[in-house]
Scaffold this active site. Structure first.
Site, short mmCIF file in Angstrom:
data_model
loop_
_atom_site.label_atom_id
_atom_site.label_comp_id
_atom_site.label_asym_id
_atom_site.label_seq_id
_atom_site.Cartn_x
_atom_site.Cartn_y
_atom_site.Cartn_z
N HIS A 82 0.84 -1.21 0.00
CA HIS A 82 0.00 0.00 0.00
C HIS A 82 0.87 1.26 0.00
O HIS A 82 0.58 2.24 -0.69
CB HIS A 82 -0.88 0.04 1.25
CG HIS A 82 -1.80 -1.14 1.41
ND1 HIS A 82 -1.67 -2.07 2.41
CD2 HIS A 82 -2.88 -1.52 0.69
CE1 HIS A 82 -2.62 -2.97 2.32
NE2 HIS A 82 -3.37 -2.67 1.28
N LYS A 121 -0.86 -6.88 -7.64
CA LYS A 121 -1.14 -8.12 -6.90
C LYS A 121 -2.56 -8.60 -7.23
O LYS A 121 -2.81 -9.78 -7.38
CB LYS A 121 -0.98 -7.83 -5.40
CG LYS A 121 -1.67 -8.80 -4.46
CD LYS A 121 -0.79 -9.94 -4.15
CE LYS A 121 -1.32 -10.90 -3.11
NZ LYS A 121 -2.65 -10.76 -2.64
#
Ligand code: PAF
Length: 301
Positions: free
Chosen positions: A31, A143
């Site tokens: 993140h 991802k």
């Protein structure tokens, strides 16, 4: 840095070119890499933290999903966020939504086939975030390769004036892709889970040596997972980055996606193959050189 609970306050705190990083919180370096990617490209950098009930199936882990607002706010500030938008469910869904966003075909394959309704929930909340915050640019991790393809398509189909950026997977030191769900793994499960990335790296090595047949690449990834105790492979599939269709050979930009159960936890991972200047470049992701912040709690951050 401002922490705001409403769309209106998030918009009021944003000026100039606005970047958005949507997340479900319990942040890790994956993140934070999205914030770092957008920081030089915007004046106001907003991170949203919202565990979206719409994208969890009835047997999935909504109540168990890790949450720690204080920890997330500290990490987001350290990576350059200006605003953390942390709405509650009533702000996001004042009424059960009568309107939803369904991205046909792309959302019904791979994980969409196994998790009915999941991508409708993702697409609906992402559309709300784009409409409510009105970012100029938004970043998502590679991802979630299928999610990224779906978001690109919804942005194009619904004419959102937002540029979508896809960023490399961030991996732990041994190659395990970072995911908030890694915190569910026991010690033995954590060791076994690296089989997903090992299988993918074996397939990426084969591509570098000239292999293009999807069955051969899928078999390499499946073989490593299936021969690892504690790992129950679900699928390995080569799919188009554009529309997630299954490819019989690597002949365009694609990703090799894998999913497996490790104990009770379902994990996904992939390697992207980007067609550029007449060759395939494998995006194997970025490896951390130190243990992840994923395993630290508020007071240690
Ligand atoms: O990738 C995620 O964390 C979520 O699916 C997203 C995009 C924030 C939507 O809830």
């Amino acid at each position: 840095m401002n922490v705001v609970p409403t769309f209106a306050a998030a918009r009021d705190s944003a000026a100039g070119r606005v970047g958005l990083v949507p997340t479900m919180g319990f942040l890790h370096e994956g993140h934070l890499s999205l914030l770092e990617a957008l920081r030089p490209q915007c004046d106001t950098l907003v991170m949203s933290l919202f565990v979206n009930p719409l994208q969890f199936g009835p047997t999935e882990d909504l109540s168990r999903y890790p949450r720690d607002l204080e920890r997330d706010v500290t990490l987001a500030a350290s990576a350059g966020a200006d605003v953390v938008f942390a709405p509650d469910v009533d702000e996001m869904y004042p009424e059960p939504p009568a309107t939803s966003v369904s991205v046909a075909d792309l959302a019904f394959r791979l994980d969409g086939e196994r998790r009915p309704g999941h991508f409708k929930g993702v697409a609906t909340v992402v559309a709300k975030l784009l409409a409510g915050i009105q970012p100029d640019i938004a970043a998502f991790g590679r991802k979630d390769a299928q999610q990224l393809a779906i978001i690109r398509r919804l942005v194009a189909d619904l004419s959102f004036p937002t540029t979508v950026v896809g960023c490399p997977i961030v991996r732990e030191m041994d190659g395990l892709a970072l995911s908030s769900r890694n915190t569910y793994l026991s010690g033995d499960e954590r060791d076994a889970a690296v089989a997903l990335s090992r299988g993918l790296m074996a397939a990426a090595d084969a591509v570098a040596e000239g292999e293009r047949d999807s069955r051969a690449l899928e078999a390499l990834a499946l073989g490593v997972m299936a021969s690892t105790d504690g790992v129950e492979p679900d699928y390995a599939e080569l799919a188009s980055q554009h529309d997630v269709s299954r490819l019989t050979e690597l002949d365009r930009s694609a990703f090799l996606a894998v999913a497996a159960r490790v104990g009770p936890t379902r994990l996904i991972d992939n390697v992207h193959f980007d067609w550029d200047a007449g060759a395939f470049g494998a995006d194997r992701g970025i490896r951390l050189t130190a243990p992840s912040v994923l395993y630290t709690v508020s007071e240690e951050v």
